[in-house]
Design a protein around this motif. Structure first.
Motif, PDB file in Angstrom:
ATOM      1  N   GLN A  93      -3.036  -1.928  -4.124  1.00  0.00           N
ATOM      2  CA  GLN A  93      -2.476  -1.243  -2.967  1.00  0.00           C
ATOM      3  C   GLN A  93      -3.049   0.169  -2.838  1.00  0.00           C
ATOM      4  N   GLN A  94      -3.146   0.864  -3.951  1.00  0.00           N
ATOM      5  CA  GLN A  94      -3.639   2.237  -3.926  1.00  0.00           C
ATOM      6  C   GLN A  94      -5.110   2.296  -3.537  1.00  0.00           C
ATOM      7  N   VAL A  95      -5.909   1.374  -4.071  1.00  0.00           N
ATOM      8  CA  VAL A  95      -7.326   1.337  -3.744  1.00  0.00           C
ATOM      9  C   VAL A  95      -7.526   1.119  -2.256  1.00  0.00           C
ATOM     10  N   ALA A  96      -6.822   0.148  -1.680  1.00  0.00           N
ATOM     11  CA  ALA A  96      -6.964  -0.157  -0.257  1.00  0.00           C
ATOM     12  C   ALA A  96      -6.497   1.007   0.602  1.00  0.00           C
ATOM     13  N   ALA A  97      -5.395   1.644   0.205  1.00  0.00           N
ATOM     14  CA  ALA A  97      -4.861   2.751   0.988  1.00  0.00           C
ATOM     15  C   ALA A  97      -5.806   3.947   0.972  1.00  0.00           C
ATOM     16  N   CYS A  98      -6.380   4.253  -0.184  1.00  0.00           N
ATOM     17  CA  CYS A  98      -7.246   5.429  -0.287  1.00  0.00           C
ATOM     18  C   CYS A  98      -8.580   5.236   0.444  1.00  0.00           C
ATOM     19  N   ARG A  99      -8.992   4.002   0.639  1.00  0.00           N
ATOM     20  CA  ARG A  99     -10.210   3.778   1.416  1.00  0.00           C
ATOM     21  C   ARG A  99     -10.045   4.292   2.841  1.00  0.00           C
ATOM     22  N   ALA A 100      -8.837   4.290   3.323  1.00  0.00           N
ATOM     23  CA  ALA A 100      -8.570   4.678   4.706  1.00  0.00           C
ATOM     24  C   ALA A 100      -8.171   6.144   4.837  1.00  0.00           C
ATOM     25  N   TRP A 101      -8.282   6.894   3.732  1.00  0.00           N
ATOM     26  CA  TRP A 101      -7.757   8.271   3.758  1.00  0.00           C
ATOM     27  C   TRP A 101      -8.815   9.291   3.362  1.00  0.00           C
ATOM     28  N   PRO A 102      -9.148  10.243   4.233  1.00  0.00           N
ATOM     29  CA  PRO A 102     -10.073  11.326   3.848  1.00  0.00           C
ATOM     30  C   PRO A 102      -9.369  12.288   2.901  1.00  0.00           C
ATOM     31  N   ALA A 131      -2.451  -0.571   4.144  1.00  0.00           N
ATOM     32  CA  ALA A 131      -3.609   0.250   4.490  1.00  0.00           C
ATOM     33  C   ALA A 131      -3.857   0.317   5.993  1.00  0.00           C
ATOM     34  N   ALA A 132      -3.496  -0.731   6.728  1.00  0.00           N
ATOM     35  CA  ALA A 132      -3.866  -0.820   8.147  1.00  0.00           C
ATOM     36  C   ALA A 132      -3.474   0.402   8.974  1.00  0.00           C
ATOM     37  N   PRO A 133      -2.242   0.927   8.865  1.00  0.00           N
ATOM     38  CA  PRO A 133      -1.877   2.058   9.722  1.00  0.00           C
ATOM     39  C   PRO A 133      -2.383   3.408   9.230  1.00  0.00           C
ATOM     40  N   LEU A 134      -2.960   3.457   8.031  1.00  0.00           N
ATOM     41  CA  LEU A 134      -3.339   4.752   7.472  1.00  0.00           C
ATOM     42  C   LEU A 134      -4.553   5.357   8.159  1.00  0.00           C
ATOM     43  N   ALA A 135      -5.536   4.534   8.532  1.00  0.00           N
ATOM     44  CA  ALA A 135      -6.732   5.078   9.181  1.00  0.00           C
ATOM     45  C   ALA A 135      -6.393   5.762  10.502  1.00  0.00           C
ATOM     46  N   PRO A 136      -5.650   5.116  11.414  1.00  0.00           N
ATOM     47  CA  PRO A 136      -5.290   5.830  12.648  1.00  0.00           C
ATOM     48  C   PRO A 136      -4.381   7.027  12.396  1.00  0.00           C
ATOM     49  N   CYS A 174       3.244   9.468   8.007  1.00  0.00           N
ATOM     50  CA  CYS A 174       2.709   8.296   8.702  1.00  0.00           C
ATOM     51  C   CYS A 174       3.848   7.297   8.820  1.00  0.00           C
ATOM     52  N   LYS A 175       3.728   6.406   9.757  1.00  0.00           N
ATOM     53  CA  LYS A 175       4.705   5.342   9.907  1.00  0.00           C
ATOM     54  C   LYS A 175       4.084   4.074   9.332  1.00  0.00           C
ATOM     55  N   PRO A 176       4.317   3.813   8.034  1.00  0.00           N
ATOM     56  CA  PRO A 176       3.558   2.767   7.373  1.00  0.00           C
ATOM     57  C   PRO A 176       4.052   1.357   7.587  1.00  0.00           C
ATOM     58  N   GLU A 177       5.260   1.185   8.117  1.00  0.00           N
ATOM     59  CA  GLU A 177       5.800  -0.158   8.198  1.00  0.00           C
ATOM     60  C   GLU A 177       5.017  -0.996   9.186  1.00  0.00           C
ATOM     61  N   THR A 178       4.335  -1.961   8.669  1.00  0.00           N
ATOM     62  CA  THR A 178       3.619  -2.907   9.499  1.00  0.00           C
ATOM     63  C   THR A 178       3.617  -4.233   8.771  1.00  0.00           C
TER      64      THR A 178
END
Length: 478
Positions: A368-377, A137-142, A120-124
């Motif tokens: 950070q991990q909690v927010a990121a994992c919410r967006a990840w199946p 977390a924002a770019p992880l869902a798309p 993923c391209k996480p830099e935002t």
């Protein structure tokens, strides 16, 4: 090679049938010119063998002396998800003497390379003048939606990866192998041991991750302890104490800034400056503790960052470190696939937040991990990876004294269920131990892998390992 597969199976192993094909080695300095390169095609979902297949790149460095007399060495890197094949060049230097009679084998873990690449391209950032957080977390869902079009993201786990490696081992015709794992690679190594210990001759775990560990549980407390340890050593060191006479005050002032303040890099020609979150600054400092060479720079870094009137040169380093963070690390999607299924579900998040209060890292890493994992199946949580591995395979563990990534207090849980396990605590070292590897730790490791005898090792040199000199360069004012 392929026709010998069934004859070479280790007792008790039940490999899946996979296909191996030769391929041209990539034209890169990271892979030696004498390497043999292959690709393994394995089921993405082993429960659906007729379904989608994925490719795993393989690099083999043949023994220098003919076919080699000893078990081949399989190398597992960290991450989770660092691309193992691209470490072949460096590892061929690390294991140069061992390679004289042993093949070295590197198998990319599913999820990187072409298997597919879970990048993923996480830099935002909220604005161009703000340094991105580490796991935004924002770019992880798309990104997950894009990757899900060509990958079942629930199938990129340590358990699946261990099955891949065992299948590759069998397909290459190796009855038994030696294994070296670094950092997360030690978790993968232990899963391979759990799956088929009959196929393993000896196992070396460097910076071992206990099955009891769930990242990032305890990270803030362990990092705080490491920071205090280095500060105390500076205080006891004549040159370091002279350079930073108020080390305790520097640390206290820095923690106040991290807890209540903000950081801004005022680059020339930029009137707005660049905002840097305290969490990014704290994470930057934590990485210093990974190695002894980094740890000895900490007192100066803390001194610089403790005062807004002298922090600019150090903040420039923080910005560069953050820009390189995504390049240095494993594919972010792969990291999420593993940690969101294997780690976060087993963490009491509220308890971690309470325990992190008063530390320089705080709850940043957990949040950070909690927010990121919410967006990840991800896969269904697999509690089995957190149970001790029971085995009689000779296993040697090298543990840095102030390792903040895989701390030593969890190591006894590993060896308690290994009847031939031995731990060596390496003084004055952190998570990575490149210093004096050739003259000390490398010799011990090679002797162990050659003999699979963890008891009779000459470890006298370990007690002689010293910290490098502290860096005492003057910190300039802004």
């Amino acid at each position: 090679m392929l026709s010998s597969t069934q004859a070479a199976l280790a007792a008790g192993a039940r490999p899946d049938a996979i296909n191996l094909t030769a391929r041209d080695c990539p034209a890169t300095d990271e892979i030696p010119r004498d390497a043999t390169c292959m690709r393994a095609m394995v089921p993405e979902d082993y429960d659906k063998p007729a379904g989608r297949t994925i490719g795993l790149d393989i690099v083999i460095l043949k023994a220098k002396r003919g076919e080699g007399r000893g078990a081949p060495l399989f190398v597992f890197q960290g991450g989770p998800g660092d691309r193992t094949t691209l470490s072949a060049g460096d590892e061929s230097d690390v294991w140069a003497s061992f390679r004289s009679t042993h093949d070295l084998v590197f198998v990319d873990q599913r999820g990187n390379g072409d298997s597919p690449d879970l990048s993923c391209k996480p830099e935002t950032a909220a604005s161009p003048s703000q340094v991105p957080e580490l796991w935004p977390a924002a770019p992880l869902a798309p990104c997950s939606r894009r990757l899900a079009q060509s990958a079942d993201l629930a199938r990129y786990t340590t358990t699946d990866a261990a099955r891949d490696v065992d299948n590759v081992r069998a397909a290459l015709g190796y009855a038994q192998i030696d294994v070296v794992g670094y950092s997360y690679g030690t978790r993968l190594a232990q899963e391979l041991l759990r799956r088929n210990d009959a196929a393993i001759h000896a196992m070396l775990l460097v910076g071992p991750q206990s099955p009891a560990a769930a990242v990032p549980a305890g990270m803030a407390q362990v990092a705080q302890q490491g920071l205090v340890t280095i500060a105390d050593r500076c205080h006891s060191d004549k040159d370091c104490a002279a350079a930073w006479p108020d080390g305790a005050g520097d640390l206290e002032r820095l923690q106040q800034r991290l807890a209540h303040g903000s950081f801004k890099l005022n680059a020339a020609g930029d009137s707005r400056g660049t905002e840097i979150s305290p969490g990014v600054v704290a994470s930057y400092l934590r990485t210093h503790l990974y190695s002894a060479s980094g740890a000895v720079t900490l007192p100066g870094s803390i001194h610089a960052l403790s005062d807004e009137h002298r922090d600019q040169a150090e903040l420039s380093k923080v910005v560069v470190w953050r820009k390189n963070f995504d390049t240095w690390g494993p594919p972010l999607g792969m990291y999420m696939a593993i940690t969101c299924a294997e780690d976060l579900p087993f963490i009491d998040v509220n308890a971690e937040r309470r325990a992190a209060e008063g530390t320089f890292l705080g709850s940043y890493r957990v949040d950070q991990q909690v927010a990121a994992c919410r967006a990840w199946p991800h896969a269904q949580p697999n509690a089995a990876v957190h149970t001790p591995v029971v085995s009689s395979v000779p296993t040697l563990l090298l543990v840095g004294e102030f390792d903040v990534a895989t701390p030593s207090h969890l190591v006894p849980i590993i060896v308690a269920s290994l009847t031939h396990g031995r731990t060596i605590i390496v003084p004055n070292r952190g998570h990575s131990m490149p210093e004096e590897w050739d003259s000390c730790l490398g010799k011990i490791s090679t002797a162990f892998l050659e003999t699979a005898d963890e008891k009779h090792l000459d470890t006298a040199c370990v007690g002689q390992l010293q910290m490098p000199p502290f860096v005492t360069t003057t910190v300039p004012s802004n």
